[in-house]
Design an enzyme around this catalytic site. Sequence first.
Site, mmCIF file in Angstrom:
data_model
loop_
_atom_site.group_PDB
_atom_site.id
_atom_site.type_symbol
_atom_site.label_atom_id
_atom_site.label_comp_id
_atom_site.label_asym_id
_atom_site.label_seq_id
_atom_site.Cartn_x
_atom_site.Cartn_y
_atom_site.Cartn_z
ATOM 1 N N PRO A 2 0.820 -1.152 0.000
ATOM 2 C CA PRO A 2 0.000 0.000 0.000
ATOM 3 C C PRO A 2 0.851 1.197 0.000
ATOM 4 C CG PRO A 2 -0.281 -1.288 2.006
ATOM 5 C CD PRO A 2 0.700 -1.938 1.146
ATOM 6 N N GLU A 3 0.495 2.067 -0.849
ATOM 7 C CA GLU A 3 1.131 3.380 -0.898
ATOM 8 C C GLU A 3 0.166 4.363 -0.267
ATOM 9 O OE1 GLU A 3 2.996 4.053 -4.775
ATOM 10 O OE2 GLU A 3 2.782 1.941 -5.225
ATOM 11 N N LYS A 61 3.294 6.481 4.285
ATOM 12 C CA LYS A 61 2.696 5.152 4.402
ATOM 13 C C LYS A 61 2.552 4.717 5.853
ATOM 14 C CE LYS A 61 5.235 4.240 0.173
ATOM 15 N NZ LYS A 61 6.426 3.558 -0.391
ATOM 16 N N ARG A 294 12.950 -4.585 -9.308
ATOM 17 C CA ARG A 294 11.517 -4.388 -9.403
ATOM 18 C C ARG A 294 11.208 -3.845 -10.795
ATOM 19 N NH1 ARG A 294 10.419 -0.246 -4.557
ATOM 20 N NH2 ARG A 294 8.679 -1.650 -4.348
#
Length: 311
Positions: A2-3, A61, A294
């Site tokens: 989650p950002e 966050k 990533r």
Amino acid sequence: MPELPEVEVVRRGLERWTTGRTVASAEVLHPRAVRRHAAGPADFAGRLAGRTMLTPRRRGKYMWLPLQDASSREEPGEALLAHLGMSGQLLIGDPERAREKHLRVRVEFTDGGRDLRFVDQRTFGHLMVCDLVPDAFKERDGNSDGTGDGTVPALVPEPVAHIAADPLEDAFDPEAFYRALRRRRTGIKRALLDQSLISGVGNIYADEALWRARLHWARPTETLTRAEAARVLEGAREVMGAALAVGGTSFDSHYVDVNGDSGYFERSLDAYGRRDEPCRRCGTPIRRDVFMNRSSYSCPTCQPRPRRARY
DNA sequence: AGACCAACCTGCTGGC
DNA sequence: TGCCAGCAGGTTGGTC
């Protein structure tokens, strides 16, 4: 996970369901979930029992719930701090429901109502009870970040003190951000992911902000113009605001609100996860690059690779 | 100081 | 079917 938008969705859910409620007991089912609580799981549970949860706050966050002694009117000196990591969830529900497979911490309230559960498959997230310390940004005020009552918190949890404000806070200083970018010797995406420069931005919204700003992820930060930096910032603000408005981005069942419901922003993403799909501006197939182990998604036409790239 | 990487975990998917 | 590599939205602690 989650950002920022996904965390804010959770914060709003907690605001509705936990504010003003007093903890009866807390149970730690997996010690790794409270590994950053140095005094250990028993101390963690002991510090929650009997405390009342006040309005949840957020920066980037991280989110936290100030804890007040039930018998006291004094300003809270401690808070329950939560970071969801890659797969963490905070869920509210019937205390009698079945235990989730990856249930890590469970909090029951004195009113016997819905309980609070921390569920986290990959265990990169964590909870802790920690001291509140003066906020480095407290001299600023009058924010409209949607995280509370319109004032910047005068205190933040100690582990939050080292991160920068997020771009949805008024405490965020665009000029300081630009100066910090110019001082760095790295690529713009790496800088966007550095929570000490700007908080709340993760892999999805970094790619989305860069697509909106028409900048390649490897663009050296020291060559950015003021206008380009402003475009990235504006892109980040717009995309995170739009995501928040529809409940955040949910690729799978990990990213949910406190009721377990998914957000709808995935369908609005312009770059992230769209490998080989046409750019919504120019039609060129979106490319995927591997960087920092990533993925980075970008449009080869709108976001050309700089001659001097920094990774 | 600043830049960069490996490590921390579990689970799922796709290729062989 | 099994096995293995690759991948997943984050942060940290360590090296250079």
